[in-house]
Every structure is written in C-alpha cells, then in structure tokens.
Design a protein around this motif. Structure first.
Motif, PDB file in Angstrom:
ATOM      1  N   SER B  95     -20.359   1.056   2.545  1.00 44.67           N
ATOM      2  CA  SER B  95     -19.849   1.199   3.901  1.00 44.67           C
ATOM      3  C   SER B  95     -18.687   2.187   3.898  1.00 44.67           C
ATOM      4  CB  SER B  95     -19.350  -0.155   4.411  1.00 44.67           C
ATOM      5  OG  SER B  95     -18.156  -0.495   3.735  1.00 44.67           O
ATOM      6  N   VAL B  96     -18.294   2.585   5.087  1.00 47.08           N
ATOM      7  CA  VAL B  96     -17.185   3.522   5.228  1.00 47.08           C
ATOM      8  C   VAL B  96     -15.947   3.006   4.491  1.00 47.08           C
ATOM      9  CG1 VAL B  96     -15.517   4.356   6.924  1.00 47.08           C
ATOM     10  CG2 VAL B  96     -17.977   4.590   7.360  1.00 47.08           C
ATOM     11  N   LEU B  97     -15.607   1.735   4.747  1.00 49.94           N
ATOM     12  CA  LEU B  97     -14.405   1.180   4.131  1.00 49.94           C
ATOM     13  C   LEU B  97     -14.530   1.154   2.609  1.00 49.94           C
ATOM     14  CD1 LEU B  97     -11.730   0.079   5.163  1.00 49.94           C
ATOM     15  CD2 LEU B  97     -12.684  -2.223   5.002  1.00 49.94           C
ATOM     16  N   GLU B  98     -15.717   0.760   2.137  1.00 50.59           N
ATOM     17  CA  GLU B  98     -15.941   0.704   0.693  1.00 50.59           C
ATOM     18  C   GLU B  98     -15.875   2.091   0.060  1.00 50.59           C
ATOM     19  OE1 GLU B  98     -16.456  -1.250  -2.089  1.00 50.59           O
ATOM     20  OE2 GLU B  98     -15.288  -2.515  -0.729  1.00 50.59           O
ATOM     21  N   ASN B  99     -16.339   3.090   0.800  1.00 52.07           N
ATOM     22  CA  ASN B  99     -16.231   4.459   0.319  1.00 52.07           C
ATOM     23  C   ASN B  99     -14.792   4.801  -0.007  1.00 52.07           C
ATOM     24  OD1 ASN B  99     -18.331   6.843   0.311  1.00 52.07           O
ATOM     25  ND2 ASN B  99     -19.133   5.268   1.678  1.00 52.07           N
ATOM     26  N   ILE B 100     -13.918   4.342   0.860  1.00 49.99           N
ATOM     27  CA  ILE B 100     -12.505   4.695   0.684  1.00 49.99           C
ATOM     28  C   ILE B 100     -11.849   3.828  -0.386  1.00 49.99           C
ATOM     29  CG2 ILE B 100     -10.299   4.923   1.899  1.00 49.99           C
ATOM     30  CD1 ILE B 100     -11.875   5.366   4.444  1.00 49.99           C
ATOM     31  N   LYS B 116      -6.792  -2.224   0.960  1.00 49.45           N
ATOM     32  CA  LYS B 116      -7.371  -2.264   2.289  1.00 49.45           C
ATOM     33  C   LYS B 116      -6.399  -1.686   3.322  1.00 49.45           C
ATOM     34  CE  LYS B 116     -10.098  -4.806   5.394  1.00 49.45           C
ATOM     35  NZ  LYS B 116     -10.886  -6.018   5.633  1.00 49.45           N
ATOM     36  N   LYS B 117      -5.122  -2.022   3.148  1.00 50.76           N
ATOM     37  CA  LYS B 117      -4.126  -1.530   4.088  1.00 50.76           C
ATOM     38  C   LYS B 117      -4.092   0.004   4.073  1.00 50.76           C
ATOM     39  CE  LYS B 117       0.681  -1.745   4.569  1.00 50.76           C
ATOM     40  NZ  LYS B 117       1.201  -1.200   3.316  1.00 50.76           N
ATOM     41  N   ILE B 118      -4.040   0.547   2.888  1.00 47.55           N
ATOM     42  CA  ILE B 118      -4.003   2.013   2.780  1.00 47.55           C
ATOM     43  C   ILE B 118      -5.270   2.630   3.347  1.00 47.55           C
ATOM     44  CG2 ILE B 118      -3.921   3.934   1.154  1.00 47.55           C
ATOM     45  CD1 ILE B 118      -2.124   2.251  -0.617  1.00 47.55           C
ATOM     46  N   ALA B 119      -6.422   2.009   3.018  1.00 48.77           N
ATOM     47  CA  ALA B 119      -7.687   2.551   3.513  1.00 48.77           C
ATOM     48  C   ALA B 119      -7.691   2.601   5.040  1.00 48.77           C
ATOM     49  CB  ALA B 119      -8.858   1.707   2.998  1.00 48.77           C
ATOM     50  N   MET B 120      -7.230   1.513   5.655  1.00 45.37           N
ATOM     51  CA  MET B 120      -7.216   1.484   7.118  1.00 45.37           C
ATOM     52  C   MET B 120      -6.255   2.522   7.689  1.00 45.37           C
ATOM     53  SD  MET B 120      -9.589  -0.495   8.129  1.00 45.37           S
ATOM     54  CE  MET B 120      -9.204  -0.285   9.868  1.00 45.37           C
ATOM     55  N   GLU B 121      -5.132   2.697   7.001  1.00 45.37           N
ATOM     56  CA  GLU B 121      -4.183   3.747   7.413  1.00 45.37           C
ATOM     57  C   GLU B 121      -4.858   5.113   7.433  1.00 45.37           C
ATOM     58  OE1 GLU B 121      -0.694   4.251   4.855  1.00 45.37           O
ATOM     59  OE2 GLU B 121      -0.198   2.176   5.392  1.00 45.37           O
ATOM     60  N   MET B 122      -5.600   5.379   6.344  1.00 39.05           N
ATOM     61  CA  MET B 122      -6.248   6.682   6.225  1.00 39.05           C
ATOM     62  C   MET B 122      -7.303   6.859   7.310  1.00 39.05           C
ATOM     63  SD  MET B 122      -4.677   8.118   3.918  1.00 39.05           S
ATOM     64  CE  MET B 122      -3.309   7.370   3.059  1.00 39.05           C
ATOM     65  N   LEU B 123      -8.064   5.763   7.541  1.00 42.00           N
ATOM     66  CA  LEU B 123      -9.072   5.827   8.600  1.00 42.00           C
ATOM     67  C   LEU B 123      -8.412   6.119   9.942  1.00 42.00           C
ATOM     68  CD1 LEU B 123     -11.653   2.988   7.892  1.00 42.00           C
ATOM     69  CD2 LEU B 123     -12.065   5.441   8.145  1.00 42.00           C
ATOM     70  N   ASP B 124      -7.293   5.503  10.141  1.00 43.45           N
ATOM     71  CA  ASP B 124      -6.550   5.718  11.374  1.00 43.45           C
ATOM     72  C   ASP B 124      -6.140   7.185  11.482  1.00 43.45           C
ATOM     73  OD1 ASP B 124      -5.825   4.239  13.593  1.00 43.45           O
ATOM     74  OD2 ASP B 124      -3.701   4.401  13.029  1.00 43.45           O
ATOM     75  N   ARG B 125      -5.680   7.695  10.383  1.00 44.26           N
ATOM     76  CA  ARG B 125      -5.206   9.069  10.372  1.00 44.26           C
ATOM     77  C   ARG B 125      -6.308  10.057  10.764  1.00 44.26           C
ATOM     78  NH1 ARG B 125      -1.930  11.260   5.148  1.00 44.26           N
ATOM     79  NH2 ARG B 125      -1.837  13.448   5.800  1.00 44.26           N
TER      80      ARG B 125
END
Ligand SMILES: Nc1ncnc2c1ncn2[C@@H]1O[C@H](COP(=O)(O)OP(=O)(O)OP(=O)(O)O)[C@@H](O)[C@H]1O
Ligand SMILES: Nc1ncnc2c1ncn2[C@@H]1O[C@H](COP(=O)(O)OP(=O)(O)OP(=O)(O)O)[C@@H](O)[C@H]1O
Ligand SMILES: NC(=O)CC[C@H](N)C(=O)O
Ligand SMILES: [Mg+2]
Ligand SMILES: [Mg+2]
Lengths: 254, 245, 212, 218, 245
Positions: B95-100, B116-125
């Motif tokens: 999945s997208v999150l797992e990719n990151i 997970k926190k960092i991944a979500m930050e990056m997705l947000d960015r």
C-alpha cells in the motif's frame, strides 16, 4: 473391432500370407529372451513356434515374432495384433472365458526365487514373515499368491527384467512366477535360487482368439505331430538340458 | 565538504563507453539540473551516484565516501541518497503507506509509531494524506510520482536524485509534481540533482545547469549564464532551441 | 467403463489417493528446492549461479523415468532401502524442481526491474529487496505456470507405475490385466486423471487471463 | 567397478544401446515434424475462433493435454485396433507422441500469437490490410520468433518422453538399457550413466539451440 | 460532402459508457485538434472512425459510408483513412521500406516499381530516405513516428487520424514529427484529426479545437475562439491553463 477379427479366418489369412504372427516374451530367459548381440528373440517358445509354423503352413511358412509382456499379450491378441500367444501363459478357467487355449505344451508350476541364504524357504515362510513378493503385472502368479499367502504383500512390476532388478535392490524378499522362468533367472544370477517346490500348477497353453476354431484345430494337430515326431523333445532338450534341478518329464506332461 | 565529487570518472557498458572523463563537484544544498539529448548519459551519470551503475575508472565520492572503493558499503550511501525515477517504481505489492514505511523500518529500524508519524507527515507534504491505504495501481501517474517523492523523503536523505520525474506523466499532472520538487529544491539543507526537460523548473529553482552530450559534460553554467548568456557550446544551444519550441 | 468403477472403485480410489499424495508432496518439496535454485540463479554471486545452472540443466535434460529408475534401482542397491512410492516421489521432486526453478526465475525476471532498483535506492539490500518486494510479486505472476506444473506433476506421477508405486496408473495396469478389459480400465483411469487435471488447468487459464 | 564399466560397454551392448538411441531419435524426429505441423494449425484454429469448431478443437486439445502420455500410448496401441488399424510399435509410438505433442504445441502457438503486441494487428488493419493479411504477413512471423524457445523446450520434453514408450515395449534407449542390466546386475550403474549421458547430450544440445535462438531474437 | 459525420453516437466497453451522444461533423480538408484529460474518450472516438472500435448506437458516416451498416466493407474505408498511433506500431518484422510498401502491394495491388517509387517519395518527404533498409528496432522514436506517417501517406488516404503522435517521443524529437504533421495539415486536400497536447501545433495549423471530458464533447470551437476567447466550458479552461504552464 473384435467383430472384424471374428469374421476373419486367421488360418486362411495366414495360409495365404504364409506367415503366422506370434506374441512371444522377450524378457524371459529360456522361453523368449532378446539377444542384444543380434536383436533376435531366442528361447524354447520361439523355437517351438517356428516348428509349429512349418508344421501348419508347410516348409515355406514364416514365423513373425512380436514382443509381449504379461500385461500386453491379452489386449494384443484380442485386437488382432498377433495371431496367437505363446508366452508362458497358463491355461486358467478365468482366461478361458476370454480366449481359447491349445493343448498344454509346457507343464510348469509356480515357485519362488530368493537370494541364497534367505529366511524365506517356501510360501509358508512368506506368509508368516509377511514379506513382500514381487511379480509381474498380468501374470496369474500374483493372484495366486494372494490366495496361497494372504499375509504377503504383492508388488507388481511391468516385466521380468524390472522384477529381477527390484529383487536385487531388495524391493521385495522373493520373486514369484513359474519355475521354468525362475530357473532361467537363476542361471543368469547364481546368487539367487529357486526354492520351496511348486505350489500351483501352471500348464502353458497357446492362446488363440475364441472365434478362430480352425486355427486352433490346426495348431493342436501340429502340436501333436511335433510331439510324435520327436521335434518337441529336441527343442525342450536344447533349452533345458543343462538347467540344474529342472524336471523334464514334469514339463513335458500333457 | 562537497556532497558529490566525480574525478575523471569513466563508465562502460561492456565495450560501450558511456561516460567520458567526468569531473563534477556538487556542493551540499545546491540544486543542479542536468539536460542533454537522449542517450547522452544523463541517467548513467545520475544512477552511478547511488551505485546503481558501477564506474570503471576514476573516483566518485558521495557524502565523503568513495564509491569505487570495494570497502565502501553501498547500502550506507543509499540511506543518504534518495532517488526518484521516471516510472516511479512504487512497490506494486504494498500500500501507499507501506511503500513509505518499509525502508525506514527494515533499514533504519525506525520505531513503528515514529515511522508512521513521519510517513504521514511526508504524505501530507505531497498532498496525498488521504491516499495512504490505496495500492499504487489505484493511483494516477502524478499521484504515484508524489508518493515516490514522499518515500524518498521519509528516509531523510541529504541528497535527492531525480531522473526525468515528469516525463511519463499526463500533461495535466506535471505541475503538481514540479511544485513539490520546487519546495524540496528551495530547502537549503537538501542537495538535488535533477534530469529534466522542464525548463520552467530549471529557470525557477536551479543553481546550475549542466549539459551532456555523447557521455561528456560539455557545458556547466550557472542558471543565469545558461538561460541569458546563451550556452557557449553549439550543441547545447541547438538543443535548447529545440526544447524551448 | 461404468462396471470398472463398480468392480474396482476402491482400488481406483486408492490409486488416485496415492497419485495425489505423491503429487502434493512433490509439489511442496519442488517448490522449496526450485525457489532456492531460482534465487541462486538470480543472485549476484557467480559461483552460486553456476551451481544452480548445473543442477537445473541436469534435471531438465534427463527423462523423469530415468531419474526415477535410478532412485528405485541404484540407490537401494548401494545406499538405502527405498520403495517405489518414495523413489517415484523423489524423482518427481527433483525433475519438477528444475522446471519450477525456471518458472520462478522467469517470474522474478518479469517483475519490472524498476522494483528492484526502487528498493535498492530506497536503501534495501539485494536480499531484502528480493524478499519484500520482488519475490511476492514474482509469485503472483508465477501462480498460473505453477498450477500448470502441478497438472504436469499429476500426469507425470504415472511414472510411479513403472516402479510399483501403487498410483492410479499402476492400479489401472493391474485392473486392465486382471479384468482383461484393457480399454475400459484405461478409460476409467483417464477419467479420474481428467477430473483432477482439467479443473486445475482451466482455473489457471482463467487466472492467467485475469493477471494479464 | 571399472571392470563393470568395461564389461557393460562391450561392443555388442553398445551397438544395441545405440540402436536404441537411433529409435529414440527416429521417434522423436518423426513426432517433432508431425506435431509441429498439426500443432501450428490447431493453435491458429484456437486463436482465430471459428465459432463452434474452435471450441470443440479447444476442448479436445485440453483433454489430451491433461492426460498422462502413458495413457495416450495405451489408447493408441491397444485402442486403434478396435477401429481396424493395427499399428506396429514404432508407428504407434510416433502416432501417440504426435497426438500428445500437437496438443501441447497448439497451446504454445496460441499463446505465442497472443503475445504479439496487439498494436501490430491494429497497425496492419488501420493500414488497410484484412484480418488474415495482418495475421499472415505481420502477426504470425513475429509470433513464430517469440515462441521458438518454448517450442524447442517442448521438443526437449518430447525426446525425454519417448522413454515412456518402454511401456508398450518400444525398443528405445531406456528399454534396451533395462534389457542389458536385466541380464547382469553389475551393469546397472554403467547403463544408467550411459543413458543419462546420452539423453543429456541430445536434450542439452537442443536447449543450447533454444538459448541461441532466444539470444538472436533479443 | 463531409468527410466524417457522427450522429448521436454511443459507445460502450462492456458496461462502461465510453462515448455519450457524440455529434460531430468534419469537412474535407479541415484540421481538427482533439484534447481532453486522460480517459476522456479521445482515443475511443478517433479509433471508431476507422472501425478499430465498434459503436453501439447512432450513425457514423466516413467518406460517405455508414460504419454502423453491416454491409459496409470496413477495409474499403481504411484504404481512405490512415492512422498514426502513439506507439508507432511499425511492423517489427519488416524493414522500413517493406513497412511502407506492404499495404499498397497487397491491398491496392500497386505495381512493384511504382510502389517503390512512391515509398521512396514518402520517405523523402519525412526526411528519412537514407533509412530505407533499416529495421524498426534500429530507429529512434522520432524516426519511427516519421516512418509511420510515411506508411500512412503511401496509401494516399483522404483523411489521417493521429492519436498522440508525439507523446511517446523524447522532447528533442517532437519538433521533427510536428513539422511533418504541419505540412500535411496545410495540404488542403487532406483531412486530419489530431489528438495532441502540443498547443503550439494546434495554434499554428488547426481549424478547430474540440475538448472532450467524460466521454462527451464539451467544447467545439474555432481555433481563435479557443485560444483567445477562452473556452466557455469551465473544465476546458482549467485543463488549458494546466497544460499551458
Ligand atoms: N544497461 C545498458 N547496457 C548497455 N548500454 C546501455 C545501458 N544503459 C544505457 N546504455 C547506453 O548508454 C548510453 C547512455 O544512456 P543513458 O540512459 O544514460 O542516456 P540518457 O541521457 O539518460 O538518455 P534518455 O534521455 O533517453 O534517458 C546510451 O547510448 C545507451 O544506449
Ligand atoms: N478496451 C477497453 N475496455 C474497457 N474500457 C476501455 C477500453 N479502452 C478504453 N477504455 C476506457 O474508456 C475510457 C476512454 O478511454 P480512451 O482511451 O478513449 O481515453 P483517452 O482520452 O484516449 O485517454 P488518454 O489520454 O489516456 O489516452 C477510459 O475510461 C478507459 O478506461
Ligand atoms: N509370464 C507370465 O506371466 C508367467 C506367469 C503365469 N504363467 C501366467 O500366465 O500368468
Ligand atoms: Mg535517461
Ligand atoms: Mg488515448
């Protein structure tokens, strides 16, 4: 199919073509064995078939040999690939429902082949020790064992070369079939001996399609003539005179 | 310390001489755009920086470590050097999150909640926080490329390499990706080397423009010199006129 | 043919059971061995690749029956006792593993090389990238050809008949020669093989279409 | 041990064994030619989809493909006489192998055609060619190149599978090796070595050919 | 007589409704550019004109023949309507010259010497007379596309369809192909319908610009209206602003 075979008179066809097509063994020493030197099948049955051919068709008669195994011989006869089976085939009531047999030309009996010094000396031992006995697909020997030694396990191989190899690689403790065949094997493999005498009678007959009564008649007549003129004895002698422990008179019984 | 240094680098594919005597130094924080005709060696050059291609001769020093030295652990360099490809190369089975999150987890052993926190930050960015649970196949090309950028960023690299990141995109997707690349390029702690034909991007954020032809660097100018002063090299001038049609 | 099922149903079912048993064992084992050699072949190590190549070439280019006979005849003679079922299953496993290695390898190859590159430049090692990214995707591609390998396994398990493996074909031979109804017996056997193989190969074709 | 090898490889035995190789090759080559022609036709029939005909052909192909070759050998050898044909062993083996391998090849041909970029047919159609012209001039030549490796490996299987015809007593290599070691246990290992090597040489030569063709195509 | 007429055409892929109530008339000699976001149905529309896709409802009349009529011989229409694809679709198993000569030979039964003469003329026209004996795999993308155009021209069609002919090309190859397309477009005896995002091309040679979205034609303007007057449709405006970045 079998109709066309039934409606055909094999004897007539053979007399015209001056050829009889025999199904013979190629893996059975003394009876029918392929010689790797010249690619010809040689043995008692082959010689007998040749003599019978001459007797039936005259001196110009030719015998054609096609290899069979215990499992292929019946379908090949019924399909008309061969005119007659002369391949260590026992005349049994079961088989008489399907084919006709000539008079007996070799009186064999079922026996066992084991490695020298084996704990198995006879069928009883086999039964008690619950041993594995090797046989060949399509022989009645394997069915006989089931009756005589119900505790023994039976393993069926495709031909005798396989069965002998399996015995050597200890896939079983004994190999069972007719004494004549077993003698042939022990001649080649002196470490292995025929043991325990015969426990089922195995009179060999030549099998012919049921519809071919003229052929069968002619065949029986030829067989009688060969016995009468001494050729039969000569052939038997040629193949079996130096087999140790082989009982001539028994085999020649009618 | 310079981020990337090529000293007399030669690269061959079998008998084919793909890079000729490359000398190039890129300082930390720079944004360098690399252009040139197809087959000129742009991909080869950029891929050799993180060891996807091996050079035959010369020295290639990335973040202080010599790539030609067999003792160098290439995996350590790759932790600091991210790469974004023309065809995104998202993990099709994750999945997208797992990719990151995958590389930070198994390479950096980042703790799960922080990861997970960092991944979500990056997705947000990259503006795709709402796509976290999708599979790559469900995304448009522009979205895939933004995820690929987020994946690289999540490793917190010192340097990012881009190989034609917009050339496989539908025209209307190009802008979204370029915008994110611009914010990265402006971040002075990040070094970026970008192969692209988007001259608008180069004009806006590059410090330098390098032009390659036939496996050689034939022009290495500041942005202003390149766009205003006309490149000195004839082929570079020709090329520029063609892609600015 | 119906009466063959009536008269010999038990025997045939037992044979079918042995056929399935040895096919499944051989499938599992050859999957493990095959994947192992596929990975060796794709590994960056030259020596490992050489070993894998030799293994695969040997077992791909020698008939299954020869391999099986070897285990049935030679091994018991010189090494250890081994019955026909075991010898047959080992033969099938080794033979099939070479084909599975090729299948898995081409599965690995059909995964976009960009996946490996993406993972490598994302910081993963070769084996990490293989394990987390490439192999899982390769197996998706490989499921239809593996299913077809299983069909081949079931068909090829008929070589057990040559070594007394008590499989379906062995029972077919026995029934054919004791009932003397050759065609009917073999037709019954054929029907049983088809019941196993046809659904699998149709399902695999469906999967293949869906994946494409 | 060495003595066993020397004895086993007596001129007579070797001549006999090589005769078997000859039969293996004869049956292989004849079936390769037959199955290539029939398989190609069936594969095209299956790809093109003539209404019911292709479905029926497809089903027959599937039945044959999903049966063990041994059974097909039996059906031909024991079954054909039921319709009045009495084949000798060698023609029977060739016939059975051809039927079986044609079904396998039909499948290869079908998927080979399918593997050609659909753009090629579209290009041809848009260029004014009819479906059959596109198939003949553009798609089939490319499909053939693509499927050569698969076809050659099917032929390798075919060569190996001739060994199964020992079951109808085809006097090929494996059968003959069994006859030889049936006479003397000491010959078992030498015989296995000999036939393994012979099969390997034949099949490996074919697979080298396949690799070569594959490379040349790429 | 109009070259192409769509009357209330509906097209489905299975259950998916790909073209909604298309009405469109293109006169002989016009050059029409078709744009729209990915998936809007541009390819579907253009492919249905030469029968590569079959419409479910409505009338589609090309060169005076109704495509929906089962009696219409589609091969006769295709002799008059050439098509150039995004991925060229050159015959991989034929040389460049054979690519061009095959269809005239077996479809038009053109005589061999005349066929060759015309083929060489066409090659000359696309500037590749020196590549006649090469195989397609030996050519660059731009060269392939020019050969594909020559192949279409050799059939002397009345109408040419282009489906994103430059979008698979390296940027510096685009111009060569566009230039050839421009000379074709200016030839008043040729009708062309072009799917492209090259707005420079549209501006220079198009008579009309059609914008599609979600399987519908939502804007059908003269070139001037489209580029100067701003399209009336909101989505068309948005799209235009994105691709003109
Ligand atoms: N793996 C390879 N094996 C052999 N030659 C290669 C390989 N990769 C690239 N090349 C060759 O090296 C040269 C440079 O290729 P490279 O991909 O670096 O060019 P590029 O400038 O990135 O071109 P593009 O704009 O088309 O991506 C080309 O001539 C190419 O054919
Ligand atoms: N063969 C097909 N089967 C099913 N759906 C299809 C098929 N071809 C196209 N479609 C669908 O029809 C719609 C229109 O596709 P089309 O290819 O015409 O779009 P397009 O405008 O050409 O897009 P692009 O710019 O990406 O080429 C899309 O939603 C697409 O998914
Ligand atoms: N060769 C054999 O099959 C011998 C066994 C026995 N005489 C039989 O007829 O079945
Ligand atoms: Mg590149
Ligand atoms: Mg399209």
């Amino acid at each position: 199919g079998s109709q066309s075979l039934a409606s055909r008179n094999v004897l007539k066809v053979d007399q015209q073509s001056k050829t009889i097509t025999w199904g013979v063994k190629a893996d059975t020493r003394l009876f029918g064995l392929l010689d790797t030197k010249d690619g010809k099948i040689k043995g008692f049955e082959v010689d007998l078939a040749r003599a019978l051919t001459k007797q039936m068709l005259g001196s110009k008669g030719k015998a054609k040999f096609i290899q069979v195994t215990s499992s292929t011989r019946m379908p090949m006869l019924k399909n008309g690939n061969i005119d007659a089976i002369i391949a260590t085939m026992t005349n049994t009531p079961e088989r008489r429902k399907q084919v006709s047999f000539s008079k007996t030309y070799f009186y064999a009996g079922q026996s066992l082949l084991v490695k020298k010094g084996s704990s198995i000396k006879n069928v009883k031992d086999l039964n008690q020790q619950k041993g594995t006995v090797l046989g060949v697909v399509g022989s009645d020997s394997v069915q006989n064992v089931a009756k005589v030694a119900p505790n023994a396990k039976v393993l069926q191989l495709t031909d005798y070369a396989q069965a002998m190899t399996a015995l050597k690689s200890v896939q079983g403790q004994a190999l069972t079939t007719d004494n004549g065949i077993l003698y042939g094997m022990s001649v080649q493999n002196p470490d292995y001996v025929v043991t325990g005498g015969t426990f089922v009678a195995e009179p060999y007959g030549i099998a012919v399609d049921k519809a071919q009564t003229p052929f069968l008649k002619k065949l029986n007549q030829a067989l009688t003539e060969l016995r009468a003129n001494g050729q039969y004895r000569k052939i038997l002698h040629k193949w079996f005179h130096n087999v140790k422990g082989f009982d001539y008179e028994e085999a020649a019984k009618e | 310390m310079s981020m990337i240094e090529f000293h007399n680098v030669e690269k061959y594919y079998g008998d084919f001489h793909a890079l000729h005597n490359i000398n190039l130094t890129i300082e930390a924080g720079e944004t360098v755009v690399l252009i040139g005709p197809s087959g000129s060696g742009k991909s080869t050059l950029i891929r050799s920086i993180n060891g996807l291609e091996q050079i035959r001769e010369g020295q290639l020093i990335v973040n202080g470590q010599d790539l030609a030295d067999p003792k160098t652990d290439i995996n350590r360099i790759r932790k600091n050097v991210g790469m974004v490809f023309q065809h995104f190369n998202l993990y099709a089975n994750k999945s997208v999150l797992e990719n990151i999150m995958l590389a930070p987890r198994i390479v950096l052993h980042r703790k799960e909640d922080e990861n997970k926190k960092i991944a979500m930050e990056m997705l947000d960015r990259v503006g795709l926080a709402d796509q976290a649970t999708k599979m790559p196949a469900q995304l448009s090309g522009g979205q895939k490329q933004r995820i690929a950028i987020a994946r690289s960023l999540a490793m917190r690299p010192k340097c990012l390499l881009f190989d034609e990141p917009t050339s496989a995109l539908d025209p209307e997707m190009v802008d979204d990706v370029l915008n994110i690349m611009k914010t990265i390029a402006r971040d002075s702690s990040m070094t970026s080397l970008v192969v692209t034909h988007e001259m608008g991007f180069a004009r806006e954020v590059a410090n330098r423009v390098i032009f390659m032809a036939d496996g050689r660097i034939v022009e290495d100018d500041s942005k202003d010199k390149f766009f205003n002063g006309e490149p000195t090299n004839e082929r570079a001038r020709q090329f520029l006129s063609k892609i600015l049609h | 043919m119906i009466h063959i099922f009536q008269d010999y149903g038990g025997t045939l079912l037992y044979g079918l059971g042995q056929t399935l048993l040895c096919s499944i064992i051989a499938l599992i084992c050859s999957l493990i061995i095959g994947t192992f050699f596929a990975l060796l072949e794709e590994s960056p190590n030259k020596f490992a690749r050489g070993i894998a190549r030799i293994y695969i070439e040997i077992f791909r280019n020698i008939p299954l029956l020869v391999i099986t006979m070897f285990f049935y005849v030679v091994i018991p003679l010189y090494v250890m006792k081994m019955n026909g079922f075991t010898a047959g299953t080992i033969g099938l496993t080794l033979y099939t593993s070479a084909f599975i290695a090729e299948t898995v390898r081409s599965g690995i190859r059909s995964v976009d090389p960009g996946q490996m590159e993406g993972a490598r430049s994302n910081g993963l090692t070769f084996w990490q990238a293989m394990r987390y990214i490439v192999l899982p995707q390769a197996f998706r591609y490989v499921i239809p050809p593996l299913g077809n390998q299983f069909v081949n396994l079931v068909k090829n398990s008929s070589t057990l008949a040559f070594v007394g493996g008590f499989d379906l074909m062995y029972q077919g031979n026995a029934i054919a020669s004791s009932s003397l109804e050759t065609m009917a017996a073999y037709s019954a056997v054929g029907v049983l093989y088809l019941i196993v193989t046809m659904p699998i190969s149709y399902y695999m074709r469906y999967l293949e279409k869906r994946l494409a | 041990m060495l003595n066993n090898f020397i004895a086993a490889y007596s001129p007579d035995n070797l001549r006999y064994l090589f005769g078997g190789l000859g039969i293996t090759l004869l049956v292989s080559v004849a079936s390769i030619i037959g199955s290539f022609i029939i398989g190609a036709i069936l594969g095209i029939v299956r790809y093109v989809k003539f209404k019911y005909f292709s479905a029926v052909v497809g089903f027959i192909i599937d039945v044959i493909r999903n049966l063990p070759l041994i059974l097909i050998l039996f059906f031909i050898y024991f079954g054909l006489p039921n319709i009045g044909v009495k084949p000798e062993v060698i023609p029977a083996a060739i016939f059975a192998m051809t039927i079986f391998e044609s079904a396998m090849l039909a499948e290869i041909v079908r998927s080979g055609i399918q593997a050609v970029d659909p753009g090629q047919m579209e290009g041809a159609r848009a260029n004014g060619l009819t479906y059959w012209q596109g198939l003949w001039h553009i798609v089939l030549p490319q499909a053939l190149v693509k499927m050569i490796p698969a076809i050659v490996s099917q032929f390798i299987s075919l060569v190996k599978d001739t060994s199964l015809a020992t079951i109808i007593l085809l006097p090929e290599m494996l059968y003959r090796s069994q006859i030889i070691y049936g006479q003397n246990t000491n010959y078992i290992i030498p015989m296995f070595v000999a036939i393994a090597v012979l099969y390997f040489i034949v099949c490996y030569a074919l697979s080298v050919l396949a690799h070569y063709l594959e490379k040349r195509q790429a």
